[in-house]
Design an enzyme around this catalytic site. Structure first.
Site, PDB file in Angstrom:
ATOM      1  N   SER A   1      -4.157  -1.999  -0.452  1.00 32.35           N
ATOM      2  CA  SER A   1      -5.305  -1.488  -1.189  1.00 32.35           C
ATOM      3  C   SER A   1      -5.043  -0.050  -1.663  1.00 32.35           C
ATOM      4  CB  SER A   1      -6.560  -1.595  -0.315  1.00 32.35           C
ATOM      5  OG  SER A   1      -7.734  -1.426  -1.086  1.00 32.35           O
TER       6      SER A   1
ATOM      7  N   ASP B   1     -10.447 -12.062  -4.150  1.00 34.36           N
ATOM      8  CA  ASP B   1     -10.704 -10.643  -3.908  1.00 34.36           C
ATOM      9  C   ASP B   1     -11.790 -10.152  -4.861  1.00 34.36           C
ATOM     10  OD1 ASP B   1     -10.605  -7.858  -3.583  1.00 34.36           O
ATOM     11  OD2 ASP B   1      -8.443  -7.864  -3.233  1.00 34.36           O
TER      12      ASP B   1
ATOM     13  N   HIS C   1     -10.502  -9.721  -0.096  1.00 34.31           N
ATOM     14  CA  HIS C   1      -9.801  -8.437   0.007  1.00 34.31           C
ATOM     15  C   HIS C   1      -9.461  -8.171   1.468  1.00 34.31           C
ATOM     16  CE1 HIS C   1      -8.576  -4.532  -1.548  1.00 34.31           C
ATOM     17  NE2 HIS C   1      -9.141  -3.974  -0.497  1.00 34.31           N
TER      18      HIS C   1
END
Length: 229
Positions: A120, A176, A208
């Site tokens: 991320s 996600d 995610h």
């Protein structure tokens, strides 16, 4: 801004011939990433020839939390590809991470046997660090990650003279909602325009988060980029 703390993992008594730098996501920690690896793989990660570094981001005021302090690699206006990057915070973290990489070089690890990556926000930070500061490392990986549309990484690559650039492995879940898969795909497309050779592996029905499939694919890729000598 606080200093970095680093969790280091070694798998054997062999002398390390390569290094992996793994950067966590927003409000995470190096210990947290390591815990997820153990959860999915049942151990610390099987690389008998590599040293793996899990640094924890400095504490800074984070705008998406209303300005509250958090362990993040950089600040941002909001989670969107259309907003400008908060470059001052990005630059500050890059300088801190640069010191970690320089220490590995001092320990005898050549740049081409160092891999920089993350999850991320950590993946975004890894792409900044790789393609702006260390374009001779062995490779870069980015899991469920992104670059903003006007990222300075793209601008830096416009004047790049390194050939070839480090290969990029991106991994994303197709469910996600925080960082949509399309955002990751557009990031890869833009980097490929500037000569980055990259791939994206899609995990089906994964939101995610880190998943076992991602780690299995990443392990295979790392062993290919930085093989045992």
């Amino acid at each position: 801004m606080s200093a970095l703390r680093v969790t280091t993992v070694r798998q054997s008594n062999e002398e390390a011939t390569g290094t992996v730098l793994f950067l966590h996501g927003s409000e995470g920690s190096g210990e947290g990433i390591l815990a997820r690896i153990k959860e999915h793989l049942g151990d610390d990660w099987q690389f008998r020839h590599l040293r793996i570094l899990f640094p924890t981001a400095p504490v800074m005021n984070y705008t998406p939390l209303g300005g509250a302090a958090a362990n993040v690699w950089f600040d941002r206006h909001r989670l969107s590809p259309t907003v400008p990057e908060c470059l001052e915070s990005i630059e500050a973290s890059m300088e801190m991470l640069k010191q970690l990489i320089e220490k590995e070089i001092e320990l005898g690890i050549p740049l081409h046997r160092i891999i920089i990556g993350g999850y991320s926000m950590g993946g975004a930070m890894a792409m900044h660090l790789t393609y702006r500061m260390f374009p001779r490392v062995g490779g870069c990986f980015a899991m469920s990650s992104f670059l903003n549309d006007s990222s300075i990484v793209y601008k830096s690559l416009e004047t790049n003279t390194e050939d070839p650039l480090p290969p990029l492995s991106m991994m994303h879940g197709d469910s996600d909602e925080l960082v949509p898969m399309e955002w990751g795909a557009e990031t890869l497309k833009q980097l490929q325009r500037f000569g980055v050779k990259g791939t994206m592996t899609i995990a089906r029905n994964v939101p995610h988060e880190l998943c076992k499939e991602h780690f299995i694919n990443l392990t295979r890729w790392i062993n290919n980029i930085v093989p045992h000598l």
